[in-house]
Motif scaffolding. Structure first.
Motif, mmCIF file in Angstrom:
data_model
loop_
_atom_site.group_PDB
_atom_site.id
_atom_site.type_symbol
_atom_site.label_atom_id
_atom_site.label_comp_id
_atom_site.label_asym_id
_atom_site.label_seq_id
_atom_site.Cartn_x
_atom_site.Cartn_y
_atom_site.Cartn_z
ATOM 1 N N LEU B 199 5.815 109.018 69.856
ATOM 2 C CA LEU B 199 6.237 107.904 68.991
ATOM 3 C C LEU B 199 5.034 107.006 68.684
ATOM 4 O O LEU B 199 4.814 106.602 67.542
ATOM 5 C CB LEU B 199 7.353 107.102 69.663
ATOM 6 C CG LEU B 199 8.702 107.825 69.816
ATOM 7 C CD1 LEU B 199 9.650 107.041 70.727
ATOM 8 C CD2 LEU B 199 9.372 108.067 68.455
ATOM 9 N N ASN B 200 4.242 106.713 69.717
ATOM 10 C CA ASN B 200 3.049 105.881 69.498
ATOM 11 C C ASN B 200 2.046 106.559 68.558
ATOM 12 O O ASN B 200 1.276 105.888 67.878
ATOM 13 C CB ASN B 200 2.365 105.558 70.835
ATOM 14 C CG ASN B 200 3.165 104.556 71.665
ATOM 15 O OD1 ASN B 200 3.995 103.819 71.121
ATOM 16 N ND2 ASN B 200 2.926 104.528 72.971
ATOM 17 N N ALA B 218 16.397 105.717 77.083
ATOM 18 C CA ALA B 218 15.625 106.266 75.978
ATOM 19 C C ALA B 218 15.522 105.267 74.823
ATOM 20 O O ALA B 218 14.501 105.218 74.122
ATOM 21 C CB ALA B 218 16.270 107.570 75.496
ATOM 22 N N LEU B 219 16.562 104.463 74.645
ATOM 23 C CA LEU B 219 16.520 103.447 73.576
ATOM 24 C C LEU B 219 15.442 102.403 73.860
ATOM 25 O O LEU B 219 14.745 101.961 72.943
ATOM 26 C CB LEU B 219 17.884 102.766 73.438
ATOM 27 C CG LEU B 219 18.904 103.533 72.587
ATOM 28 C CD1 LEU B 219 20.308 102.944 72.746
ATOM 29 C CD2 LEU B 219 18.492 103.536 71.111
ATOM 30 N N ALA B 225 8.448 101.337 71.025
ATOM 31 C CA ALA B 225 7.483 102.036 70.169
ATOM 32 C C ALA B 225 7.701 101.651 68.704
ATOM 33 O O ALA B 225 6.736 101.419 67.966
ATOM 34 C CB ALA B 225 7.611 103.550 70.354
ATOM 35 N N GLN B 226 8.952 101.566 68.291
ATOM 36 C CA GLN B 226 9.244 101.215 66.890
ATOM 37 C C GLN B 226 8.755 99.805 66.558
ATOM 38 O O GLN B 226 8.384 99.525 65.418
ATOM 39 C CB GLN B 226 10.750 101.314 66.613
ATOM 40 C CG GLN B 226 11.268 102.745 66.543
ATOM 41 C CD GLN B 226 12.772 102.805 66.311
ATOM 42 O OE1 GLN B 226 13.540 102.082 66.962
ATOM 43 N NE2 GLN B 226 13.202 103.657 65.398
ATOM 44 N N ALA B 227 8.756 98.909 67.572
ATOM 45 C CA ALA B 227 8.298 97.533 67.359
ATOM 46 C C ALA B 227 6.782 97.428 67.443
ATOM 47 O O ALA B 227 6.224 96.333 67.374
ATOM 48 C CB ALA B 227 8.957 96.607 68.389
ATOM 49 N N ALA B 233 5.951 100.789 75.561
ATOM 50 C CA ALA B 233 6.637 102.088 75.496
ATOM 51 C C ALA B 233 6.037 103.042 76.530
ATOM 52 O O ALA B 233 6.746 103.736 77.262
ATOM 53 C CB ALA B 233 6.520 102.678 74.097
ATOM 54 N N GLN B 234 4.725 103.047 76.599
ATOM 55 C CA GLN B 234 4.034 103.927 77.546
ATOM 56 C C GLN B 234 4.385 103.551 78.992
ATOM 57 O O GLN B 234 4.640 104.423 79.821
ATOM 58 C CB GLN B 234 2.524 103.818 77.309
ATOM 59 C CG GLN B 234 1.715 105.007 77.791
ATOM 60 C CD GLN B 234 2.063 106.307 77.056
ATOM 61 O OE1 GLN B 234 2.010 106.354 75.830
ATOM 62 N NE2 GLN B 234 2.444 107.341 77.786
#
Lengths: 297, 297
Positions: B199-200, B218-219, B225-227, B233-234
């Motif tokens: 995602l990143n 998972a959300l 990552a989306q933000a 996220a990592q």
């Protein structure tokens, strides 16, 4: 039954299912040539691509057209439940033996494969051949696992992948496995290019693709090896080297043998189930020339 | 639809088929968590192990229990004829999209795989996601083949295998593919351990196994990552490292996630179809401790 030449015919497809008449003709060719057994619904018989009812039809036709030659029926499926049902069908239709590969979608572990064979072997009333074919199943049997499975009830043969090309190495490979398995379990070679070497190295049976279409060719090699004429068997096999190379270049034997059957008018074209496609273009042309040169009909 | 978190639930088996009540509950968990899409009958949903009628039941239950969240249905099968029939079923049952892997018994060639996608894509009335998963199909897509298939009608996403672990290499991999495919085709990462990195690196969607059972987990990663919070996220993903290691040690995620669902009483044991077996012994014990430690219900 698991000795000599076991010939694996194609299952020819048609637009609306199986070309039953063509399949019956292929089986009758094998019966007329007096192969030692007929392997219906092997990988060459596209067992994995057929429904249960299609497989019943094919197994029944094989037995009916085999003139008493033992028919071994492939019962592989992804799910144990389905394997058991297919075994029941094959037995009810008169199969003399069954052939079982650890077919996979999720790569299988040793315990899962042993569990599969143990469950199925216990339910059988006919002998079973273990089908070791990592090229299609992605499962690599260890010799230890072969030894455990070979001790299960009803297990009587192992269909091995190609043996090493060098005769000494092939002999060592067969000797090593032979020492681990009961004497009532035969060892069979597959991978047609390696058949003469495998038979010369002590394999009891050749599970043959080319023998399913041109049984005379495969019987010549088999009978030479069985008579102890190792060099003659090797020479007969080497004569077919251009064919073995075509197999290697075309992702295996199936797409080549399918094209050969189409070229000889033994099946309609296309005879493979999509997405699979028989070889085409220059390779098909080369195949046609080989069939002509060798007088194969 | 092919963006954000796509959550892939298990299909829980029972003695006599599918545990429909348990499957419906799993889907409702995902709907309640508001995942972006639900991937029914993916590899985690054991599509390859089910009959056509079982697959119809599962697809119908997924749509019915998804509370309007788009449902993507796996239509993979060995034979093109069967894929077409499954696509028709999925569409008739209200699937918003379909997922197609080049499932194989005989290893497929590029032309065969392109032919499969071309035939199916032309027949669809919903968008298709190309499922690139060499671990189960043994087919390795080249980027050039991805590019050809991505130009077919109705193709809208590619579900990729794990990206390289190193962020720069992951970014380079995604950039390279992105440059070859139309902009209306999204790229998705799978292999949960590599999701944050994917995602990143610019993947549009995470096709998630763990998200099919514990969507909150998972959300969190997906939304970070989306933000643009790449480090967050990592970090969230690294916290789950013991789980990713268990996946790697147990031949993939399926047998671990199945055990987790059993341990949490969400499905009956055994929930996988034989010969597949959920993890057992010390690894199951370790999994139970992880679920407790992380408070996963």
């Amino acid at each position: 039954m698991f000795r000599g030449l076991s010939a694996f015919p194609l299952t020819p497809f048609s637009d609306d299912g199986i070309d039953e008449a063509a399949f019956a003709r292929l089986v009758r060719r094998l019966a007329a040539a007096r192969v030692d057994s007929i392997g219906a619904l092997g990988s060459t018989g596209s067992y994995a691509y057929l429904t249960r009812s299609e497989r019943k039809r094919v197994a029944g036709l094989a037995v009916k057209n085999a003139s008493g030659i033992p028919v071994i029926v492939g019962i592989g499926a992804l799910r144990t439940r389905d394997v058991l049902a297919l075994a029941e069908d094959a037995q009810a239709l008169g199969a003399s033996g069954v052939l079982l590969a650890p077919m996979s979608y999720q790569k299988l572990g040793d315990d899962e494969v042993f569990g599969l064979y143990a469950t199925v072997a216990n339910e059988l009333s006919v002998p079973l051949c273990v089908y070791d074919n990592p090229a299609t199943t992605r499962f690599e049997f260890s010799d230890e696992l072969h030894a455990r499975i070979a001790r299960l009830p009803n297990v009587r043969s192992i269909k091995l992948p190609p043996v090493p090309a060098e005769p000494g190495a092939a002999r060592a490979r067969i000797d090593r496995l032979r020492a681990l398995i009961p004497s009532h379990v035969t060892l069979g070679v597959s991978g047609d290019a390696s058949a003469a070497t495998g038979l010369n190295a002590g394999c009891d049976v050749w599970y043959s693709v080319i023998g399913g279409l041109f049984p005379g060719l495969a019987l010549e090699i088999t009978r030479a090896a069985q008579a102890g004429l190792a060099q003659e068997a090797q020479r007969l096999s080497e004569r077919l080297q251009p064919l073995w190379e075509l197999f290697a270049r075309c992702g295996g034997s199936l797409r080549v043998v399918a094209a050969a059957a189409e070229l000889r008018g033994l099946v309609r074209r296309p005879c493979l189930p999509l997405p699979l496609m028989a070889v085409d273009g220059p390779q098909r042309q080369q195949l046609a020339e080989l069939l002509d040169r060798w007088g194969l009909q």
